[in-house]
Enzyme design. Sequence first.
Site, PDB file in Angstrom:
ATOM      1  N   VAL A 103      39.801  29.099  42.405  1.00  0.00           N
ATOM      2  CA  VAL A 103      38.755  28.115  42.101  1.00  0.00           C
ATOM      3  C   VAL A 103      39.056  27.499  40.740  1.00  0.00           C
ATOM      4  O   VAL A 103      39.232  28.214  39.750  1.00  0.00           O
ATOM      5  CB  VAL A 103      37.353  28.765  42.120  1.00  0.00           C
ATOM      6  CG1 VAL A 103      36.303  27.794  41.591  1.00  0.00           C
ATOM      7  CG2 VAL A 103      37.005  29.210  43.528  1.00  0.00           C
ATOM      8  N   GLU A 115      42.974  57.715  31.526  1.00  0.00           N
ATOM      9  CA  GLU A 115      43.512  58.088  32.843  1.00  0.00           C
ATOM     10  C   GLU A 115      45.012  57.831  32.910  1.00  0.00           C
ATOM     11  O   GLU A 115      45.783  58.648  33.426  1.00  0.00           O
ATOM     12  CB  GLU A 115      42.766  57.321  33.936  1.00  0.00           C
ATOM     13  CG  GLU A 115      41.325  57.798  34.049  1.00  0.00           C
ATOM     14  CD  GLU A 115      40.463  57.022  35.039  1.00  0.00           C
ATOM     15  OE1 GLU A 115      39.541  57.616  35.590  1.00  0.00           O
ATOM     16  OE2 GLU A 115      40.703  55.819  35.246  1.00  0.00           O
TER      17      GLU A 115
HETATM   18  C1  LIG Z   1      42.034  49.510  35.474  1.00  0.00           C
HETATM   19  C2  LIG Z   1      40.538  49.476  35.677  1.00  0.00           C
HETATM   20  C3  LIG Z   1      39.840  50.665  35.880  1.00  0.00           C
HETATM   21  C4  LIG Z   1      38.466  50.647  36.074  1.00  0.00           C
HETATM   22  N1  LIG Z   1      37.809  51.819  36.304  1.00  0.00           N
HETATM   23  C5  LIG Z   1      36.492  51.795  36.580  1.00  0.00           C
HETATM   24  C6  LIG Z   1      35.792  52.999  36.914  1.00  0.00           C
HETATM   25  O1  LIG Z   1      36.372  54.076  36.917  1.00  0.00           O
HETATM   26  N2  LIG Z   1      34.475  52.907  37.241  1.00  0.00           N
HETATM   27  C7  LIG Z   1      33.813  51.710  37.253  1.00  0.00           C
HETATM   28  O2  LIG Z   1      32.630  51.672  37.585  1.00  0.00           O
HETATM   29  N3  LIG Z   1      34.433  50.571  36.918  1.00  0.00           N
HETATM   30  C8  LIG Z   1      35.747  50.582  36.585  1.00  0.00           C
HETATM   31  N4  LIG Z   1      36.392  49.419  36.280  1.00  0.00           N
HETATM   32  C9  LIG Z   1      35.604  48.182  36.175  1.00  0.00           C
HETATM   33  C10 LIG Z   1      35.316  47.595  37.565  1.00  0.00           C
HETATM   34  O3  LIG Z   1      36.501  47.557  38.316  1.00  0.00           O
HETATM   35  C11 LIG Z   1      34.718  46.210  37.361  1.00  0.00           C
HETATM   36  O4  LIG Z   1      33.538  46.342  36.625  1.00  0.00           O
HETATM   37  C12 LIG Z   1      34.444  45.541  38.690  1.00  0.00           C
HETATM   38  O5  LIG Z   1      35.638  45.348  39.394  1.00  0.00           O
HETATM   39  C13 LIG Z   1      33.738  44.207  38.474  1.00  0.00           C
HETATM   40  O6  LIG Z   1      33.547  43.587  39.700  1.00  0.00           O
HETATM   41  P1  LIG Z   1      33.556  42.003  39.793  1.00  0.00           P
HETATM   42  O7  LIG Z   1      33.281  41.669  41.222  1.00  0.00           O
HETATM   43  O8  LIG Z   1      32.701  41.428  38.758  1.00  0.00           O
HETATM   44  O9  LIG Z   1      35.038  41.594  39.402  1.00  0.00           O
HETATM   45  P2  LIG Z   1      36.399  41.994  40.096  1.00  0.00           P
HETATM   46  O10 LIG Z   1      36.275  43.224  40.893  1.00  0.00           O
HETATM   47  O11 LIG Z   1      37.416  41.940  39.014  1.00  0.00           O
HETATM   48  O12 LIG Z   1      36.656  40.807  41.100  1.00  0.00           O
HETATM   49  C14 LIG Z   1      36.905  39.508  40.675  1.00  0.00           C
HETATM   50  C15 LIG Z   1      37.506  38.753  41.828  1.00  0.00           C
HETATM   51  O13 LIG Z   1      37.535  37.382  41.549  1.00  0.00           O
HETATM   52  C16 LIG Z   1      38.805  36.855  41.858  1.00  0.00           C
HETATM   53  N5  LIG Z   1      38.978  35.665  41.033  1.00  0.00           N
HETATM   54  C17 LIG Z   1      39.065  35.590  39.696  1.00  0.00           C
HETATM   55  N6  LIG Z   1      39.166  34.309  39.296  1.00  0.00           N
HETATM   56  C18 LIG Z   1      39.141  33.571  40.414  1.00  0.00           C
HETATM   57  C19 LIG Z   1      39.226  32.166  40.669  1.00  0.00           C
HETATM   58  N7  LIG Z   1      39.332  31.282  39.669  1.00  0.00           N
HETATM   59  N8  LIG Z   1      39.194  31.744  41.940  1.00  0.00           N
HETATM   60  C20 LIG Z   1      39.078  32.626  42.967  1.00  0.00           C
HETATM   61  N9  LIG Z   1      38.993  33.956  42.794  1.00  0.00           N
HETATM   62  C21 LIG Z   1      39.019  34.418  41.525  1.00  0.00           C
HETATM   63  C22 LIG Z   1      39.741  37.993  41.563  1.00  0.00           C
HETATM   64  O14 LIG Z   1      40.984  37.825  42.194  1.00  0.00           O
HETATM   65  C23 LIG Z   1      38.938  39.157  42.111  1.00  0.00           C
HETATM   66  O15 LIG Z   1      39.095  39.256  43.495  1.00  0.00           O
HETATM   67  C24 LIG Z   1      37.774  49.410  36.070  1.00  0.00           C
HETATM   68  C25 LIG Z   1      38.482  48.227  35.848  1.00  0.00           C
HETATM   69  C26 LIG Z   1      39.848  48.249  35.666  1.00  0.00           C
HETATM   70  C27 LIG Z   1      40.603  46.971  35.440  1.00  0.00           C
END
Ligand SMILES: Cc1cc2nc3c(=O)[nH]c(=O)nc-3n(C[C@H](O)[C@H](O)[C@H](O)COP(=O)(O)OP(=O)(O)OC[C@H]3O[C@@H](n4cnc5c(N)ncnc54)[C@H](O)[C@@H]3O)c2cc1C
Length: 457
Positions: free
Chosen positions: A84, A179
């Site tokens: 996007v 981790e």
């Molecule tokens: C290495 C790591 C370990 C973690 N460990 C934990 C844990 O142990 N416990 C916990 O609770 N949380 C953990 N987290 C945090 C957790 O993963 C996030 O809080 C969670 O994924 C947030 O969800 P979200 O849907 O907001 O974003 P995300 O899950 O990051 O999803 C975002 C999505 O948007 C897509 N996207 C981004 N920009 C665009 C665009 N311009 N156009 C189209 N699509 C787009 C991405 O590809 C992705 O699919 C961890 C994060 C990381 C990176």
Amino acid sequence: MSVQSGESRHRVVVIGSGFGGLFSTQALKNADVDVTLIGRTTHHLFQPLLYQVATGILSVGDIAPATRMVLRKQKNARVLLGEVETIDLENKTVTSNLLERRTVTPFDSLIVAAGAGQSYFGNDHFAEFAPGMKTIDDALELRGRILGAFEQAELSDDPDERTRLLTFVVVGAGPTGVELAGQIAELSRRTLRDAFRHIDSTEARVVLLDGAPDVLPVYGGKLSRKTRQTLERLGVQIQLNAMVTDVDADGLTVKEKDGTERRIESQCKVWSAGVAASPLGKQLAEQSGAEIDRAGRVEVLPDLTLPGYPNVFVIGDMMSLDKLPGLAQVAMQGGKYAAKQVIASVEGQDPAQRPPFRYFDKGSMATISRFSAVAKVGKLEITGFLGWIAWLFVHLLYLVGFSSKVSTLLSWAQAFFSTGRNQMAATEQQVFARIALERVRAAEAEQPQPQPQREVG
Ligand SMILES: Cc1cc2nc3c(=O)[nH]c(=O)nc-3n(C[C@H](O)[C@H](O)[C@H](O)COP(=O)(O)OP(=O)(O)OC[C@H]3O[C@@H](n4cnc5c(N)ncnc54)[C@H](O)[C@@H]3O)c2cc1C
């Protein structure tokens, strides 16, 4: 450019296939709406287990099922692949791009869940030598870098070079850093033991660095202390109150609290120190007048919408509300809440009547090594084996798809009860493709743009 116009039903567009995007789409399963999920990757990613892909325990498929397959039975949902680029709140459209193919998707309601990326606090050039860990590509690159360092050390006769190759530095002692450092230590002490003839992999030095005064600072107290002790028992060197001021191919420069600087020679560095919300947040803030915080998160109203736009929800890692942390549960619960409000609006409820979003804190946890984790659920603090069992159960519960759960369980059985790890393959492309692609894109950007053709006649 194609315009994806929906049918006559209420059109919901969801941006992102992470926790927020997937859970909101699934929560709309039985609603009288058409849902279009636009994601820039083909998969839903279970980020909390990325470090296990990076260290050879799990395969990509275990933690990244194809979004299209996850949603294939949800008849009111379709999946569009694309990044996007623009959200137009006034005209209610989202424009996405896939390999120069632009698609405009109109919406009645919009749920933005584009997550966050790595932040280098203004030092983006560090990324070349110290990749972050946010995507599948990052994890595979890291696996190649970690295993590649051992391979190069095996070939080296220079003791200084060998020490540099066998020094692994993880920057950031939050859950991901803890981790990862724990797993690199286990990899070198258990899995790779006896696999080399020239080097002793168990002598690898693993350094966990942070500018904060403790590991897992959000936990503090007993849990931080326990984590420190377990990591040190594994052989991880913890260096606190240490700010990274420079990173290059051969190492990094660290500034101590008293201002003195020192250098660590290390080929393999990993950055897990900060996050920056998707740049789409800035667009939304500019159009709606919402504020954004220092990490680029959009300050949303109590119903997770933008001021003046009760049909536009911002959830998960992109939103800022009541100091909620960037956790998977915040994104999942936000996604379900947004879906519920969309359904209520379609059924005629006035948005002014919405109850505010309430986050139910189910706790948080981090593994340190096999059979050892720390978990905090309300006031309850669990450590050691019990914490690890809780960690195992929760992660299996939230992995998407039955087959992922089974294959993950099998991989864990092997990694935790024997010295083996199934996913130890790494390729040159995995290590070098990111930098190569960035260079190609930078070179393309410098090329003169083609002049528009003059019409003849
Ligand atoms: C290495 C790591 C370990 C973690 N460990 C934990 C844990 O142990 N416990 C916990 O609770 N949380 C953990 N987290 C945090 C957790 O993963 C996030 O809080 C969670 O994924 C947030 O969800 P979200 O849907 O907001 O974003 P995300 O899950 O990051 O999803 C975002 C999505 O948007 C897509 N996207 C981004 N920009 C665009 C665009 N311009 N156009 C189209 N699509 C787009 C991405 O590809 C992705 O699919 C961890 C994060 C990381 C990176």
